[in-house]
Design a protein around this motif. Structure first.
Motif, short mmCIF file in Angstrom:
data_model
loop_
_atom_site.label_atom_id
_atom_site.label_comp_id
_atom_site.label_asym_id
_atom_site.label_seq_id
_atom_site.Cartn_x
_atom_site.Cartn_y
_atom_site.Cartn_z
N GLY A 55 -3.28 -2.89 11.96
CA GLY A 55 -2.09 -3.68 12.19
C GLY A 55 -1.37 -4.18 10.96
O GLY A 55 -0.27 -4.72 11.07
N GLY A 56 -1.96 -4.02 9.77
CA GLY A 56 -1.28 -4.44 8.55
C GLY A 56 -0.04 -3.61 8.30
O GLY A 56 0.00 -2.42 8.62
N THR A 57 0.99 -4.22 7.72
CA THR A 57 2.27 -3.54 7.53
C THR A 57 2.73 -3.60 6.08
O THR A 57 2.36 -4.50 5.32
CB THR A 57 3.36 -4.16 8.41
OG1 THR A 57 3.49 -5.55 8.11
CG2 THR A 57 3.02 -4.00 9.88
N ASP A 58 3.55 -2.61 5.71
CA ASP A 58 4.23 -2.56 4.42
C ASP A 58 5.66 -2.10 4.65
O ASP A 58 5.92 -1.30 5.55
CB ASP A 58 3.53 -1.59 3.46
CG ASP A 58 2.25 -2.14 2.89
OD1 ASP A 58 1.22 -1.46 3.00
OD2 ASP A 58 2.28 -3.26 2.34
N TYR A 59 6.58 -2.60 3.82
CA TYR A 59 7.99 -2.27 3.95
C TYR A 59 8.59 -1.94 2.59
O TYR A 59 8.20 -2.51 1.57
CB TYR A 59 8.78 -3.43 4.55
CG TYR A 59 8.38 -3.79 5.95
CD1 TYR A 59 8.96 -3.17 7.04
CD2 TYR A 59 7.40 -4.76 6.17
CE1 TYR A 59 8.58 -3.50 8.33
CE2 TYR A 59 7.02 -5.10 7.45
CZ TYR A 59 7.61 -4.47 8.53
OH TYR A 59 7.24 -4.79 9.81
N ALA A 60 9.56 -1.04 2.60
CA ALA A 60 10.36 -0.84 1.42
C ALA A 60 11.16 -2.10 1.12
O ALA A 60 11.58 -2.81 2.04
CB ALA A 60 11.32 0.34 1.61
N ASP A 61 11.37 -2.39 -0.16
CA ASP A 61 12.12 -3.59 -0.53
C ASP A 61 13.50 -3.63 0.11
O ASP A 61 14.01 -4.70 0.46
CB ASP A 61 12.24 -3.70 -2.04
CG ASP A 61 10.94 -4.06 -2.71
OD1 ASP A 61 10.84 -3.85 -3.94
OD2 ASP A 61 10.03 -4.57 -2.04
#
Length: 115
Positions: A55-61
């Motif tokens: 469930g952890g997330t990452d996003y482009a700036d």
């Protein structure tokens, strides 16, 4: 075979919203990390957002604070909620799933944001 099918793209005015969906035929979907990429004409494909199996997330700036990635393991589906869209968000958006040596791509869905 494994298939990823995106939907939800379309034409929207700047400031509007869209929600993309990706339905995966992966047998153990919950074990896969999922991501959304996009590619505009003449540009490299870039990572937009990713969500781990836990469930952890990452996003482009460029999309932080505007886009949200989520998943529904019961439906084998990953979503990308896109708010406050900008013309620079115009691209083909691709769904991607991966686990270890395995990775799969969807066919893409067009998102066009007009001024």
């Amino acid at each position: 075979q494994v298939h990823l099918v995106e939907s939800g793209g379309g034409l929207v005015q700047a400031g509007g919203s869209l929600r993309l969906s990706c339905v995966a035929s992966i047998s153990i979907f919950s074990d896969y990390a999922m991501a959304w990429y996009r590619q505009a004409p003449g540009k490299q494909r870039e990572l937009v957002a990713a969500i781990a199996s836990g469930g952890g997330t990452d996003y482009a700036d460029s999309v932080k604070g505007r886009f949200t990635i989520s998943r529904d393991n019961a439906k084998n589906t990953v979503y990308l909620q896109m708010n406050r869209l900008k013309p620079e968000d115009t691209a083909v958006y691709y769904c991607h799933g991966y686990r270890g040596r395995y990775n799969y791509w969807g066919q893409g869905t067009q998102v066009t944001v007009s001024s």
